[in-house]
Design a protein around this motif. Structure first.
Motif, mmCIF file in Angstrom:
data_model
loop_
_atom_site.group_PDB
_atom_site.id
_atom_site.type_symbol
_atom_site.label_atom_id
_atom_site.label_comp_id
_atom_site.label_asym_id
_atom_site.label_seq_id
_atom_site.Cartn_x
_atom_site.Cartn_y
_atom_site.Cartn_z
ATOM 1 N N TYR A 105 0.827 -1.199 0.000
ATOM 2 C CA TYR A 105 0.000 0.000 0.000
ATOM 3 C C TYR A 105 0.870 1.263 0.000
ATOM 4 O O TYR A 105 0.577 2.227 -0.720
ATOM 5 C CB TYR A 105 -0.985 0.055 1.175
ATOM 6 C CG TYR A 105 -1.627 1.416 1.195
ATOM 7 C CD1 TYR A 105 -2.539 1.774 0.197
ATOM 8 C CD2 TYR A 105 -1.235 2.393 2.097
ATOM 9 C CE1 TYR A 105 -3.062 3.049 0.124
ATOM 10 C CE2 TYR A 105 -1.754 3.668 2.030
ATOM 11 C CZ TYR A 105 -2.657 3.992 1.040
ATOM 12 O OH TYR A 105 -3.148 5.269 0.964
ATOM 13 N N PHE A 108 1.971 1.801 -3.448
ATOM 14 C CA PHE A 108 0.843 2.242 -4.259
ATOM 15 C C PHE A 108 0.513 3.708 -3.988
ATOM 16 O O PHE A 108 0.274 4.484 -4.911
ATOM 17 C CB PHE A 108 -0.396 1.376 -4.000
ATOM 18 C CG PHE A 108 -1.632 1.952 -4.616
ATOM 19 C CD1 PHE A 108 -1.876 1.805 -5.970
ATOM 20 C CD2 PHE A 108 -2.533 2.686 -3.855
ATOM 21 C CE1 PHE A 108 -3.003 2.369 -6.562
ATOM 22 C CE2 PHE A 108 -3.659 3.250 -4.433
ATOM 23 C CZ PHE A 108 -3.898 3.096 -5.785
ATOM 24 N N ARG A 112 0.217 6.134 -7.094
ATOM 25 C CA ARG A 112 -1.145 5.935 -7.581
ATOM 26 C C ARG A 112 -1.523 6.835 -8.753
ATOM 27 O O ARG A 112 -2.236 6.399 -9.653
ATOM 28 C CB ARG A 112 -2.150 6.069 -6.447
ATOM 29 C CG ARG A 112 -2.316 7.471 -5.919
ATOM 30 C CD ARG A 112 -3.247 7.493 -4.702
ATOM 31 N NE ARG A 112 -3.477 8.840 -4.237
ATOM 32 C CZ ARG A 112 -2.666 9.503 -3.424
ATOM 33 N NH1 ARG A 112 -1.572 8.916 -2.963
ATOM 34 N NH2 ARG A 112 -2.954 10.734 -3.050
#
Length: 138
Positions: A105, A108, A112
């Motif tokens: 995460y 990401f 993103r």
């Protein structure tokens, strides 16, 4: 905060991937237990949450009715649980897998917007394709 929600997801409405996930969560929010707040909405004021827009852009945040603000992977579990789908993300909380999901995460979150552009989303406006805010909204 609106106490009718079990949880409020503070999301980046300029992130194409984030918008898709929010649309998916909205479609499953049958009992309106999940509140959704775009951190780029005109009426949104980050300092009401004790954060700057840059901090909120760095990673996802969410808010419980008691005022607790959380960030990162726990936000996904709370949001999915509010729509009855906590089981989908439960493995991200398992002790052996949590560090992996937290690392994925974090990667990401940093990438993103570029990933959204890579997958064909054309949403970038002048100054809006950066994780750091350009307009100094605090």
């Amino acid at each position: 905060m609106n106490t009718k929600h079990e949880f409020i997801l503070l999301y980046d409405g300029r992130c194409p991937i984030c918008r898709k996930e929010v649309a998916w969560l909205r479609s499953r929010n049958k009992y309106n237990k999940l509140g959704l707040q775009d951190i780029h909405a005109e009426e949104f004021i980050p300092k009401h949450y004790g954060k700057s827009l840059d901090e909120l852009m760095a990673e996802i945040h969410g808010l419980f009715p008691d005022g607790r603000l959380i960030k990162g992977m726990p936000v996904f579990y709370a949001a999915y649980s509010a729509v009855g789908l906590g089981w989908l993300i439960a493995p991200a909380r398992w002790p052996l897998l949590r560090p992996l999901f937290d690392s994925l995460y974090a990667w990401f979150a940093r990438h993103r917007l570029g990933l959204g552009a890579l997958f064909g989303a054309k949403t970038c406006q002048v100054g809006s394709c950066s994780i750091r805010s350009e307009h100094g909204k605090t």
